[in-house]
Each structure stands twice: as C-alpha cells, then as structure tokens.
Design an enzyme around this catalytic site. Structure first.
Site: not given
Length: 397
Positions: A208, A276, A286, A304, A306, A323, A337, A341
């Site tokens: 990302n 994710d 390759k 997982p 975390i 975050f 969230k 969590k």
C-alpha cells in the site's frame, strides 16, 4: 523550571531572529543561562550588542577566534551546554546540519556537540514545503534532533502558511521538555509503522501507499518523552528514528511475531498499514506470461489481526491505540472498528486520494475513545505525533 540549565543558543539568519531576543529573556527568567552564537546572516537581523546585553554573556561569532581556538573553544562551547538550541533554524542551517558540514562556528558546534539539539525551523512556506527541506528534516529527526514548530500564519514576505518560527514561550516549553527526565521515563511502548509487503513471487508483492512517516514521528515523540520504544516497522520510505529499538519486518505474519516478542509493554500504538490479505499460493519462482493470455490465479488468506491480538490478548498493555485509515464514513467506521478490536483509542483519518494524507507530510485525524471524539486540525505529522505522545503520557500517569 530551567534553574541552573545552560543553553547554547544558535541564532540563524532570518527575520524571525528578532524573536530570539525574547527567547533569551524568557530562558533567563526561568533561571537558565544563555551562551549565544550569532551566525553571519543572523547578525544582519539582530546585533551582537542586543544579544549580548540580554544574555549578559559574550556573543560568539567567529570560528577562527585566535584566543578561543588556542584552547579549542568550539569544542568546549559544544560540550559545556545542557542543550543546544537553534532558533531560528533556517532552511540553509537545516541543510548544512543534515549534510554534516562544518564551515562556520555554528555548523562546527552542531557537528562537535555530544548534547541534544532542538531546532525551531523558520522560513518561507515554499521553502518549508520543498522536498529538499522535508528530506533534511527527516534525516535530522532520524538522528535524534528535536523540533518545535513551525507555526502557520502570515509571513514577512506576504505569503501565508506553515513556516513561522514557534513563539518564544513554546520554544521555552520545548526546552523544558527536552531537559526533564520525561513523563514516560521507565515506560515501554510498542509502535508499529509502515506498510507490509505480501509476496506474490520472489519479485512482486502486494503493498500500500504508506510511507511510515506518521509511525516514525510517533516513535520519536514517545522517545522524546522518555519512553523505551520498540519500533516494529515494515519496509517504509521514511527511516526509523534514532534512539529506539528497531525491528524490521516485511510481512504481516512477521510483524505479528515481532509484536508478540516485544510484549509486555505499557502501551502499544498500532500505526502500521498492515495488509488485510496475503497470497496463500505465492510462487517460489517468478511468474511469467506463457502466451496463453491467462492470468495466474492468486489464492488469498486473511492476515492476522495484530491490533485485536494485542488488545484482546492475555498480555494486553494498559493502553492500546489503533489507527483507522478510511475513505468513507471515517468516524462511523473507525468507531465500529474500536469496539470490534477492543482497543482503547482509535486515531482515524481520511486517506482518500484527494487528501494527500497517505504518503504526504500532513495528517488530519479524529481521536476516538470511549467517551467520544476529538477532532484535530490538519497539521504536520510530527505535530500529530507530539500531541498523541502527550496524551499517552497523561493516560499512563
């Protein structure tokens, strides 16, 4: 507050140098002493007479002072202070510090010192936003240099934006914080940062746009408040700060293992942009086109969680901060969230392409906790980090 503390004050060449006179007065009012160093450019804005009169001390200007240098005066100056402060820290001074130059008294002192250094940047908004200045500042922060400001406002040149030197009272507060033991002394904080890279084959990976800038800034801010920081970072663009324990990882699985190994901790700040999903059937060779026009089939497995692992685990830190990078319904999604969590706080931000937040130098966040929300204005990621670190210190008292 500064009783008995010795400050070596380097005054750079900018219009903000006039504020250095008030800074000297405030430091002395708090019981500290000031040894002033006036650069050649700084002397174009304030005079040695005014600086020396307020400091009640000799003003040092020349590297090749025959009397002083017979006794290696630049070394003595650099080592005898409790803290070195550069105010104003111009773009030129920051660049020379980052490059390790030593071509005048100020830069030589900064290279020779074994004490902490605090800089108060001051420059035109375009100079502040220039990529070179951002690189230089990142390098200095990575070396452990402390910063205060700059503020946003009207410039002497008529432009408006970030670049104004912090007010003298704010600099004095930063000096006090740098010289105290720190409210997080003896505390252990885990910070995760950066992206994770999930391999497709030995060459390609899923990732990302996270630069790791916010996580690195948070680790540095917590370090500056006295915390022992374990910094678990993916392959970020921004280098890790000095003075923290760095654990470099690539994948989400590696990050989860590193966080587990770092526990127990007093607090955990999960700022990493963890993928994710990972490729369950990643190739050991390759992947190449075979002329059939058929794309390889990638099978995905969930990585997982975390944040949930830490927040709901048996060795849960006293404070867990997550975050939430969202593109729609930021507060609603982040609030959900936090509950899902099981963390104490969520720092939510809008990372839609138009915001420039992901990978950029600034952030605009909403701090979400059980009692409600707190919206912070858009500001530099270092200032977001400083505010968050102060809140963490208050929560752990």
């Amino acid at each position: 507050m500064l009783a008995g503390k010795r400050i070596l004050l380097i005054i750079g060449g900018g219009i903000a140098a006039y504020k250095s006179l008030e800074l000297i007065r405030l430091i002395r009012k708090e019981g500290g002493s000031v040894t002033p160093v006036l650069t050649r450019a700084g002397a174009e804005f304030v005079t040695p007479l005014s600086v020396g009169a307020l400091a009640e001390a000799k003003v040092h200007e020349a590297l090749f002072d025959l009397t002083a240098e017979a006794e290696m005066g630049h070394i003595e100056l650099s080592r005898s202070a409790d803290l070195v402060v550069v105010a104003p820290a111009t773009a030129d001074l920051l660049a020379r510090m980052a490059g390790g130059l030593a071509d005048d008294l100020a830069s030589t002192l900064l290279l020779a010192t074994d004490k902490r250094v605090l800089v108060a940047p001051a420059m035109n908004v375009r100079m502040w936003q220039h990529p070179a200045t951002r690189r230089n500042l990142a390098a200095l922060r990575g070396d452990g240099v402390l910063t205060v400001g700059p503020d946003k406002g009207e410039m002497a040149c008529g432009e408006y934006g970030p670049g104004r030197m912090a007010e003298p009272s704010a600099i004095v507060a930063a000096i006090s914080a740098a010289l105290c033991a720190g409210p997080l002394l003896g505390r252990h904080v885990i910070v995760t940062s950066g992206p994770t890279h999930e391999p497709i084959d030995p060459v390609r990976y899923i990732a990302n746009r996270s630069s790791g800038a916010q996580g690195a800034a948070i680790a540095a801010a917590l370090r500056d408040l006295g915390a022992r920081v374990t910094f678990v970072t993916g392959p970020a663009v921004v280098p890790p700060p000095a003075g923290v324990s760095v654990v470099a990882v690539e994948t989400a699985l590696e990050m989860a293992d590193a966080v587990k190994a770092a526990l127990p901790a007093d607090a955990a700040v999960m700022a990493a942009a963890v993928a994710d999903w990972r490729v369950a059937n990643a190739s050991v060779q390759k992947l190449k086109k075979d002329g059939s026009g058929k794309a390889p089939v990638l099978e995905f497995a969930e990585n997982p969680d975390i944040l949930a692992m830490v927040a709901q685990g048996a060795r849960r830190p006293r404070l867990v901060v997550g975050f939430a990078a969202e593109t729609t319904d930021v507060v609603a999604n982040a609030t959900t969230k936090r509950l899902r969590k099981g963390c104490d706080w969520i720092v939510a931000n809008d990372v839609s392409p138009g915001t420039g937040v992901m990978g950029g130098p600034e952030n605009a966040v909403v701090l979400i906790f059980e009692e409600g929300t707190e919206t912070w204005p858009r500001m530099g990621k270092d200032e977001v980090a400083r505010r968050l670190a102060v809140r963490i210190a208050e929560a752990l008292r």
